[in-house]
Design an enzyme around this catalytic site. Structure first.
Site, short mmCIF file in Angstrom:
data_model
loop_
_atom_site.label_atom_id
_atom_site.label_comp_id
_atom_site.label_asym_id
_atom_site.label_seq_id
_atom_site.Cartn_x
_atom_site.Cartn_y
_atom_site.Cartn_z
N HIS A 188 0.81 -1.22 0.00
CA HIS A 188 0.00 0.00 0.00
C HIS A 188 0.84 1.26 0.00
O HIS A 188 0.40 2.31 -0.45
CB HIS A 188 -1.00 -0.02 1.15
CG HIS A 188 -2.14 -0.93 0.84
ND1 HIS A 188 -2.15 -2.25 1.18
CD2 HIS A 188 -3.26 -0.72 0.12
CE1 HIS A 188 -3.24 -2.79 0.72
NE2 HIS A 188 -3.94 -1.90 0.07
N ARG A 293 -10.29 4.42 -0.57
CA ARG A 293 -9.84 3.46 0.46
C ARG A 293 -10.11 4.08 1.84
O ARG A 293 -9.25 4.72 2.41
CB ARG A 293 -8.35 3.16 0.29
CG ARG A 293 -8.01 2.30 -0.93
CD ARG A 293 -6.51 2.00 -0.98
NE ARG A 293 -6.19 0.90 -1.86
CZ ARG A 293 -5.86 1.01 -3.14
NH1 ARG A 293 -5.80 2.19 -3.71
NH2 ARG A 293 -5.57 -0.06 -3.86
N ARG A 329 -15.13 2.34 -0.44
CA ARG A 329 -14.97 0.96 0.05
C ARG A 329 -14.99 1.00 1.57
O ARG A 329 -14.28 1.81 2.18
CB ARG A 329 -13.64 0.39 -0.44
CG ARG A 329 -13.36 -0.95 0.23
CD ARG A 329 -12.15 -1.59 -0.32
NE ARG A 329 -10.93 -0.96 0.16
CZ ARG A 329 -9.72 -1.28 -0.29
NH1 ARG A 329 -9.60 -2.19 -1.26
NH2 ARG A 329 -8.64 -0.72 0.18
N CYS A 498 -10.45 -1.98 -10.03
CA CYS A 498 -9.85 -0.88 -9.26
C CYS A 498 -8.46 -1.22 -8.74
O CYS A 498 -7.82 -0.40 -8.09
CB CYS A 498 -10.76 -0.45 -8.11
SG CYS A 498 -11.01 -1.73 -6.89
#
Ligand code: PEP
Ligand code: MG
Length: 554
Positions: A188, A293, A329, A498
Site C-alpha cells: 500500500h 480506500r 470501500r 480498481c
C-alpha cells in the site's frame, strides 16, 4: 557523486534534499545520570517543545480536517500535562538516577499497559495516545523528530521501510520522492506513492549519512544519485521539463469522452485515499471515484473515527465531486494496514487473517458507524458503497441485513439518505468462482487485482523477494477477470477494475475487449489511459477475448 540502483515503483524525476526517516519506535537506552536536576530540566524543555508541536498540529488539523478530527491533539496536550504522568517521569529520573528518555519510555509503557487493561473502550483506546506522546517526547529528547513531521522544505524521504500508516501521515505537499531499502512493489505504500504522483524506489541500500544531502531520484531508470554532478542535474532537470510538457499535452484531453474509435465507451474513474486527493482527481478530469480506500481515515487517526467525522469526510468528497459517482470501500483494515487501537491479536498470516469485512461483520458497531456516516453523506452526492474481501453469498446477505437495519434506524430518526448502489470487491478466487451467484445480490463488481493476484498465485504481495513472480498478467488472473465480467453481465451487474492492473496500458485493449465497464486508477493515469482509449479500435484487435479457448495459455 554516488550512484545507486533500485526498483522503480513510480516513474518521474525528483530533485531535492534527503531526509533520513527514522521509525518512531526505537529502543531507548538506560543511562546513569549524576545530575538529576539538570536531567529534569532537559525533560521540562522537551515537554515545552512537545506542547508547541501539538498546538501547531492542532491549528493545522483544524484548518485541514475540522475541529472534530483535530481534537486528538488536544487530548495529547492534556495527557502531556497530566500530573500522574509527569510525576512518574520525574520520580523515575530522581530515584533511579536515569536519563529522561528512559524515564519517559518506561512511564509511557506503564501507562499504556494500564489503559489497555481497563474494562472500558474509551480508556483502552487511550493506550495508543499515551504511547504516542511518549514517543514524541523521546524523539525530541534524542534529537529524532520525524514521526510524520517532515519539516518545511520538500524532501526525498529515505527510509528502511514505510508502513501505510506512516506514509499517510506525511504532509504530501512536502514529499518529493520515497527511497526505501525494503518494501514490495505491490504494498500500500507503493500504491500511495502512485496516488500521490511521486517517484519511488525500493530495494536501495540506504545510509543515514545521506541525511541533508542533495539527491536526484530517477524513477525511469530506478537510479538514485546522491550529490549529483552538474551534468546529471541538468539532464534530470531537462527530463522533468519534458514530463511537464507531456502532461500539458495530455491536459488537452480534459473534458473529452472515454470512447474508442469504434464507439465503445467506458467510465474512467480515479482511486483515492483521502479528501486531499480530490484536487488531483479533478485536475486529471476523472469521471468519478472508483475506489476511496476509507481505511486510511482510520490509519490517520489514533482512535476510531466517529460517525460525525466520517460523515463530514464522505460529504466533502461527494460534494466536491458534484454528482459524479464516488465509490467508497468500507473499512479494509488488516494485513499491512494496521492501527494499534483495533487491538487485533498477532496473527501468523494477517493477509489471510482477521481483516476487512471479517472485522466489520464481527465488530458490527464499527461497521454500523461507518454505514450510517455513508448513508447520511449520500444525501449530498452520488455515493456508492462496496465491500472488500468477500468470499461468500452469506457474507453479502449478512451485510444487506445490517444495511437494512441502518436504513431503518435513519428512517426512524427522520434522517435523509439517497439512492446508494451497493457492490463488492472481487479479490478472492472464491468470489470469482461464485461470481454468478454474487451478481444476483449486488449492483456492481469491482475487481481488486492486487489481492486477486496475491491469492490466485499464492504470493504474498508484501514479500519483495517474490516481486518478480507476482505476475498480474498470469493467465489464471486474466481468466478470472474475464469470468467475473461474463458472470457479472449475465446476472445484471456492471463490472470495473480498481486494482493496479487497471492502469496497465498494455492491457487496456484486452479489458475493453472483455467488456469491462469501468477502470479506476491513480489520478495521474487517467489522462494517459484516456489518450490510449481514444486511439483504440476494438474491431482491429488481433486476439479477441471472446475467441480465446479455455484451454489456451491465455
Ligand atoms: C486490490 O486488492 O486490488 C485493491 C484495490 O485493494 P487494496 O490494494 O487496497 O487491497
Ligand atoms: Mg484488496
Amino acid at each position: 557523486m554516488e550512484v545507486y540502483t533500485g526498483k522503480s515503483i513510480y516513474k518521474g524525476i525528483a530533485i531535492g534534499r534527503i531526509l533520513f526517516y527514522q521509525k518512531g519506535e526505537q529502543s531507548v537506552k538506560r543511562t546513569r545520570i549524576e545530575d538529576t536536576a539538570s536531567e529534569i530540566g532537559r525533560y521540562e524543555a522537551a515537554r515545552q517543545k512537545a506542547m508547541e508541536q501539538l498546538n501547531a498540529l492542532y491549528e493545522k488539523a483544524v484548518k485541514e480536517v475540522g475541529e472534530m478530527n483535530a481534537a486528538v491533539f488536544e487530548v495529547h496536550a492534556m495527557m502531556l500535562e497530566d500530573d500522574d504522568y509527569v510525576d512518574s517521569i520525574i520520580n523515575i529520573i530522581e530515584t533511579q538516577q536515569v536519563n529522561a528518555e528512559f524515564a519517559v519510555a518506561t512511564t509511557g509503557d506503564n501507562f499504556a499497559k494500564m489503559f489497555a487493561d481497563m474494562d472500558d473502550d474509551y480508556f483502552r483506546a487511550r493506550a495508543a495516545d499515551v504511547k504516542d506522546i511518549s514517543e514524541r517526547l523521546v524523539n525530541i529528547l534524542s534529537g529524532r523528530e520525524n514521526g510524520g513531521d517532515i519539516g518545511e522544505e520538500p524532501v526525498i524521504i529515505v527510509a528502511d521501510d514505510l508502513a501505510p500508516s506512516e506514509t499517510v501521515q506525511m504532509d504530501k505537499e512536502k514529499l518529493l520522492a520515497f527511497v526505501t531499502e525494503h518494501g514490495s512493489a505491490n504494498s500500500h505504500t507503493a500504491i500511495l506513492a502512485r496516488t500521490m504522483n511521486i517517484p519511488a524506489l525500493i530495494g536501495v541500500q540506504i545510509r543515514e549519512a545521506w541525511n541533508g544531502r542533495l539527491a536526484v531520484v530517477d524513477g525511469y531508470s530506478g537510479t538514485l544519485y546522491v550529490d549529483p554532478e552538474d551534468e546529471i542535474l541538468s539532464q534530470m532537470k531537462a527530463r522533468q521539463e519534458e514530463d511537464i510538457r507531456a502532461r500539458e499535452l495530455l491536459s488537452e484531453l480534459k473534458g473529452k469522452e472515454d470512447v474508442t474509435l469504434d464507439g465503445k465507451s467506458i467510465r474512467l474513474y480515479a482511486n483515492i485515499g483521502s479528501v486531499k486527493d480530490i484536487a488531483s482527481v479533478l485536475a486529471n478530469d476523472a469521471a468519478g471515484i472508483g475506489l476511496f480506500r476509507s481505511e486510511f481515515l482510520y490509519l490517520e487517526s489514533s482512535d476510531y473515527p466517529d460517525e460525525e467525522t466520517q460523515f463530514q469526510t464522505y460529504k466533502t468528497v461527494a460534494e466536491n465531486m458534484a454528482g459524479k459517482k464516488v465509490i467508497v470501500r468500507t473499512l479494509d483494515i488488516g494485513a499491512d494496514k494496521q492501527a494499534d487501537y483495533f487491538q487485533i491479536a498477532h496473527e501468523e498470516n494477517p493477509a489471510m487473517g482477521f481483516r476487512a469485512i471479517r472485522i466489520c461483520l464481527e465488530r458490527t458497531e464499527i461497521f454500523k458507524t461507518q454505514l450510517r456516516a455513508l448513508f447520511r453523506a449520500s444525501a449530498y452526492g452520488n455515493i456508492a458503497i462496496m465491500y472488500p474481501m468477500i468470499i461468500s453469498v452469506d457474507e453479502v446477505r449478512r451485510i444487506k441485513e445490517i444495511v437494512a437495519e441502518v436504513k431503518r434506524e435513519l428512517d426512524e430518526q427522520g434522517i435523509a439518505y439517497g439512492e446508494v448502489e451497493q457492490g463488492i470487491m472481487i479479490e478472492t478466487p472464491a468470489a470469482v468462482m461464485i461470481s454468478d451467484l454474487l451478481a444476483e445480490e449486488v449492483d456492481f463488481f469491482s475487481i481488486g487485482t492486487n489481492d486477486l493476484t496475491q491469492y490466485t498465485l499464492a504470493i504474498d504481495r508484501q514479500n519483495s523477494k517474490l516481486d518478480s513472480i507476482y505476475d498480474s498478467h498470469h493467465p489464471a488472473v486474466l481468466r478470472m477477470i474475464r469470468q467475473t465480467i461474463e458472470n457479472g453481465h449475465q446476472h445484471g451487474c456492471w463490472v470495473g477494475i480498481c486494482g493496479e492492473l487497471g492502469a496497465d496500458m498494455s492491457l487496456t485493449e484486452t479489458f475493453l475487449d472483455m467488456g469491462i465497464d469501468e477502470l479506476s486508477v491513480s489520478p495521474s493515469f487517467v489522462l494517459p489511459i484516456r489518450k490510449k482509449i481514444r486511439e483504440m479500435d476494438l474491431r482491429k484487435i488481433k486476439t479477441k477475448w471472446s475467441l480465446v479457448k479455455v484451454n489456451s495459455t491465455l
